[in-house]
Design a protein around this motif. Structure first.
Motif, short mmCIF file in Angstrom:
data_model
loop_
_atom_site.label_atom_id
_atom_site.label_comp_id
_atom_site.label_asym_id
_atom_site.label_seq_id
_atom_site.Cartn_x
_atom_site.Cartn_y
_atom_site.Cartn_z
N ASN A 35 0.82 -1.22 0.00
CA ASN A 35 0.00 0.00 0.00
C ASN A 35 0.85 1.27 0.00
O ASN A 35 0.51 2.26 0.65
CB ASN A 35 -0.97 0.00 1.19
N ASN A 36 1.96 1.24 -0.72
CA ASN A 36 2.82 2.41 -0.89
C ASN A 36 2.63 2.98 -2.29
O ASN A 36 2.28 2.26 -3.23
CB ASN A 36 4.28 2.02 -0.70
N ILE A 37 2.90 4.29 -2.44
CA ILE A 37 2.78 4.94 -3.74
C ILE A 37 4.05 5.74 -4.03
O ILE A 37 4.49 6.56 -3.21
CB ILE A 37 1.58 5.91 -3.79
N LEU A 38 4.63 5.49 -5.19
CA LEU A 38 5.67 6.37 -5.76
C LEU A 38 5.00 7.14 -6.89
O LEU A 38 4.57 6.55 -7.88
CB LEU A 38 6.85 5.57 -6.29
N PHE A 39 4.90 8.48 -6.74
CA PHE A 39 4.24 9.32 -7.73
C PHE A 39 5.30 10.18 -8.41
O PHE A 39 6.00 10.95 -7.75
CB PHE A 39 3.18 10.21 -7.08
N CYS A 40 5.41 10.03 -9.73
CA CYS A 40 6.40 10.79 -10.49
C CYS A 40 5.69 11.64 -11.53
O CYS A 40 4.96 11.12 -12.38
CB CYS A 40 7.37 9.85 -11.19
N GLU A 41 5.91 12.95 -11.49
CA GLU A 41 5.39 13.83 -12.53
C GLU A 41 6.18 13.61 -13.81
O GLU A 41 7.10 12.80 -13.86
CB GLU A 41 5.49 15.29 -12.08
N LEU A 59 4.08 7.50 0.99
CA LEU A 59 4.04 8.19 -0.30
C LEU A 59 5.38 8.88 -0.55
O LEU A 59 5.89 9.59 0.33
CB LEU A 59 2.93 9.24 -0.30
N ILE A 60 5.94 8.69 -1.74
CA ILE A 60 7.03 9.51 -2.22
C ILE A 60 6.54 10.23 -3.47
O ILE A 60 6.10 9.59 -4.42
CB ILE A 60 8.29 8.68 -2.55
N TYR A 61 6.61 11.57 -3.45
CA TYR A 61 6.13 12.39 -4.56
C TYR A 61 7.31 13.16 -5.13
O TYR A 61 7.91 13.99 -4.44
CB TYR A 61 5.05 13.36 -4.07
N LEU A 62 7.64 12.88 -6.40
CA LEU A 62 8.75 13.53 -7.08
C LEU A 62 8.20 14.44 -8.17
O LEU A 62 7.58 13.97 -9.14
CB LEU A 62 9.69 12.49 -7.68
N SER A 63 8.42 15.73 -8.05
CA SER A 63 7.93 16.70 -9.02
C SER A 63 8.87 16.79 -10.21
O SER A 63 10.01 16.32 -10.18
CB SER A 63 7.80 18.08 -8.36
N SER A 64 8.39 17.44 -11.27
CA SER A 64 9.19 17.63 -12.47
C SER A 64 10.50 18.35 -12.13
O SER A 64 10.53 19.24 -11.28
CB SER A 64 8.43 18.45 -13.50
N CYS A 65 11.56 17.96 -12.82
CA CYS A 65 12.88 18.52 -12.51
C CYS A 65 13.70 18.61 -13.79
O CYS A 65 13.68 17.67 -14.61
CB CYS A 65 13.58 17.64 -11.49
#
Length: 268
Positions: A35-41, A59-65
């Motif tokens: 039940n973990n989420i890696l969210f990549c823009e 949750l790990i949320y990685l924004s645009s870079c």
């Protein structure tokens, strides 16, 4: 929905999610929980990156870079790592988020090599007389346009206001609150100068004419103030994140950090 194609670099995806399609090079994503989420823009490039979920519901949320994510990240049980847009991240950088805490990093930051950020200690320490524990974990919040120099250690519970500068080889002691637009240095880090700001112009290749051109800077774009109705109550935000399940965490992060572009949101 999981869309990453190079499955050989991802382990134990069962009961976990990867949202987005990050480009991966010499990188690994490990799920040792559920039940973990890696969210990549869009525009997320993982290069020499090691991401480990060691528990559940995080949750790990990685924004645009514009650059690469070259991080060692470990998150354990009911936690959030959020990294905003267009940060300069110079490897190696180590992030360890544990004890149901959170790490929030704003946008447009510069984080130097050999930086370590932790939300908790490895072991428990008790007071001899009361027998009570006194080193509980605590979330770390780093604002927008913060400059962390090389070999910085950020301990649990630290809050750094937008526009701050932390000089090389500094240790930011647990539960320290660093004011916006100020310089800190030392072990432990102490206030050196207030009412400053920095730009990300790279001076190493400057000619003499370049140096003269940049002797003054008149814009106030990198100055931050506490403004009612604009500046976030960081402790309240952290408390709310701790109450949500992982899908609610994702929704909350998108609404509060992605949609909220107010200049002074992380001011201190």
């Amino acid at each position: 929905m999981e869309t990453v194609s190079n499955r050989d670099e991802i382990s134990s995806l069962n009961d976990n999610k990867i949202n987005g399609n990050p480009k991966m090079e010499r990188s690994k994503i490990t799920f040792a929980g559920k039940n973990n989420i890696l969210f990549c823009e869009n525009n997320v490039n993982l290069v020499n990156c090691n991401i480990v979920f060691k528990g559940n519901d995080s949750l790990i949320y990685l924004s645009s870079c514009k650059g690469n994510y070259s991080l060692n990240m470990q998150v354990v049980h009911d936690s959030v790592i959020y990294i905003g847009k267009n940060n300069d991240l110079i490897p190696p950088i180590n992030l360890n988020v544990q004890e149901h805490q959170n790490l929030i990093i704003g946008e447009d930051c510069s984080i130097g090599s050999n930086t370590n950020i932790r939300t908790g200690d490895a072991h428990i320490i008790y007071d001899e007389e009361s027998k009570a524990r006194f080193n509980k974990g605590s979330s770390v919040i780093i604002g927008d346009h913060v400059w962390l120099g090389h070999q910085i250690y950020v301990d649990k519970g630290v809050i750094i206001g937008s526009g701050s500068v932390i000089e090389n080889n500094s240790y930011i002691a647990s539960n320290s609150i660093l004011k916006s637009n100020s310089i800190y240095q030392g072990n432990p880090a102490k206030l050196i100068k207030e009412n400053v700001f920095f730009t990300k112009d790279y001076v190493a290749n400057f000619t003499k004419e370049d140096s003269r051109t940049f002797d003054t800077y008149s814009s106030r774009v990198f100055l931050y103030d506490v403004v009612d109705g604009e500046t976030l109550d960081i402790k309240k935000v952290d408390g709310l994140l701790s109450r949500f399940d992982v899908n609610e965490k994702l929704d909350f992060v998108q609404k509060l950090f992605i949609q909220n572009k107010r200049h002074n949101r992380f001011s201190i």
